[in-house]
Design a protein around this motif. Sequence first.
Motif, short mmCIF file in Angstrom:
data_model
loop_
_atom_site.label_atom_id
_atom_site.label_comp_id
_atom_site.label_asym_id
_atom_site.label_seq_id
_atom_site.Cartn_x
_atom_site.Cartn_y
_atom_site.Cartn_z
N VAL B 141 -7.72 6.17 -14.58
CA VAL B 141 -6.60 4.91 -14.42
C VAL B 141 -5.83 5.04 -13.20
O VAL B 141 -4.80 4.28 -12.90
N LEU B 142 -5.94 6.18 -12.58
CA LEU B 142 -5.00 6.22 -11.35
C LEU B 142 -5.06 5.06 -10.45
O LEU B 142 -3.93 4.63 -10.07
N PRO B 143 -6.30 4.89 -9.90
CA PRO B 143 -6.26 3.65 -8.88
C PRO B 143 -5.75 2.32 -9.63
O PRO B 143 -4.67 1.52 -8.95
N MET B 149 1.95 -0.26 -9.97
CA MET B 149 3.08 0.30 -9.40
C MET B 149 3.62 -0.54 -8.25
O MET B 149 4.71 -0.72 -7.73
N ILE B 150 2.58 -0.53 -7.33
CA ILE B 150 2.85 -1.34 -6.06
C ILE B 150 3.37 -2.86 -6.34
O ILE B 150 4.12 -3.40 -5.98
N TYR B 193 8.50 -3.09 3.77
CA TYR B 193 8.01 -3.29 2.35
C TYR B 193 6.47 -2.69 2.79
O TYR B 193 5.90 -1.99 1.96
N MET B 194 5.81 -3.06 3.96
CA MET B 194 4.19 -2.41 4.24
C MET B 194 4.47 -0.95 4.19
O MET B 194 3.47 -0.19 3.87
N GLY B 199 2.02 3.23 2.34
CA GLY B 199 2.29 4.56 2.14
C GLY B 199 1.89 5.14 0.76
O GLY B 199 1.15 6.14 0.32
N LEU B 200 2.38 4.31 -0.25
CA LEU B 200 2.22 4.67 -1.72
C LEU B 200 0.52 4.89 -1.82
O LEU B 200 0.16 5.95 -2.41
N SER B 201 -0.09 3.73 -1.42
CA SER B 201 -1.57 3.78 -1.76
C SER B 201 -2.29 5.08 -0.91
O SER B 201 -3.18 5.43 -1.41
N ARG B 202 -1.81 5.31 0.19
CA ARG B 202 -2.53 6.22 1.09
C ARG B 202 -2.20 7.62 0.12
O ARG B 202 -2.94 8.46 0.08
#
Lengths: 289, 214
Positions: B141-143, B149-150, B193-194, B199-202
């Motif tokens: 479920v991580l992705p 979360m985003i 915001y970007m 950053g979070l998804s990276r």
Amino acid sequence: MTSVLYDPPGPRGRRRILLGTVLASLVLLAGAGWVVKRLADQGQFEPVLWEPFKDPDIQHTIALGAVGTLKAAGLAIVCSMVVGAVLAVGRLSAHRPVRLVCTVVVEVSRSIPLLLLMLALFLAYPQQLGSFGALVLGLTIYNGSVLAEVFRAGIQALPKGQSEAAFALGLRKNQVMRLILLPQAIRSMLPALISQCVVTLKDTALGYVILYPELLSKGKSIYITYFNIIPTAIVIGAIYITTNILISKLAEYLQRRSEHRQKNQLGKPTLMPLDPLASVEAAASGTVT
Amino acid sequence: MQVLIDNWGSILRAFLETLELAGLSAVVCLIVGSLLAVMRVSPIPPLRLFGSGYVTIVRNTPLVLVFILVVHGLPELGLKGSFFTRAVIALSVYTAAFVCEVLRSGMLTIPAGQAEAARALGMTFGQNLRLVIMPQAVRAVLPPLTSVMIALLKNTAIAEAFGVAEATGKMDDLVRDHADAILPIFIAFAAGYMIITLGLSRIVAWYERRAAAS
């Protein structure tokens, strides 16, 4: 699923489940009872607060709000499908600048809050756009970008033979996309597309912040007159929930129908990708606002 | 541009407020969402009913309405708290439903043989979930959990309308005072915001690659 996780209960297991059922019911009922009692103590169930909803004028106000919501959602959905298709094709284009521009548009509008975009549009062009224009344009840009990714995934999930066969028949690049790939992608992505409609309908509630007269804003006009914020929220919420559940049911029905059709076509050459899971997963990820 | 230079301190503070709001809500909604997911697969019918009812109702309600109910409804229940606390509650109540669904569909991706083998070893429902299903489901479920979360982070913008001084509210204020500089202000906030969302998804993508390699 549930039965895989535990054995069919024996006599002792059944007793324990029964005990759990009784305890859980008691706890849940106690919680609900506490909430209802607190609300009743605050006078939230006084008829005075609920009677306004019998008034035809108030009902008319709510109906106007519902029309406002549906108008914004409908227009935004239609526009965002067009924008989404264009952006998806653009991201798959053979021309690098086109690809780059479309990628930037999609990535930027998906990674900033929709409200930020809407507010900026509304504040930048208060006269030209108005709250309706800002709401619809914001929804279009955001949902268009989300749908672009859905369509792109749909196009890429198609068997390679589809485009190869089309090229072999001598079709041009844009004919292959327009006549062969896009129609199939859209059809296989239909459930995901409809769940996106639920998201759009919910997002029209952001119109409340920029004062567009939709369901929630109309609700506010009611509760600041009658001081019945909780009853109003319950009534308005019920309208949203019913509408959205109906739309989701439609998506489920279409999903089942397309799976059924695929099953019937097994063995024959099929026009649809034989991977119902792909669209289910897209639908699941598409429902996140 | 001058506006941005003059106000950069308060803009940074507003983004920190956004991060704080999102971070706290993330912790709360992960806990509540996991509880709901366990309820939805448990052998006890009223818990299953509660779990699925919660998810159906919350998922089909606009977040703004959840905010209105929490911000104005909690005081009616006698629960007082700052606007910030109430915003955290509203965001957690809403996001927990999505977390629950992601976790549940993650559990569905685990091959049935895993759960059956655990049962064959005599594990109970709790052990089965805790030791066999959940550790594998978390990886699956991580992705999708990252997208939730985003979405949560982007949804904190709505707290602007309910008395929390976070980034979108700051943009609103700045633009109202400096209408001529709207484009640079918007670009600055969009970039802010970007940086956070991308950053979070990276970070998650990097973590996934590392986990896959080991």
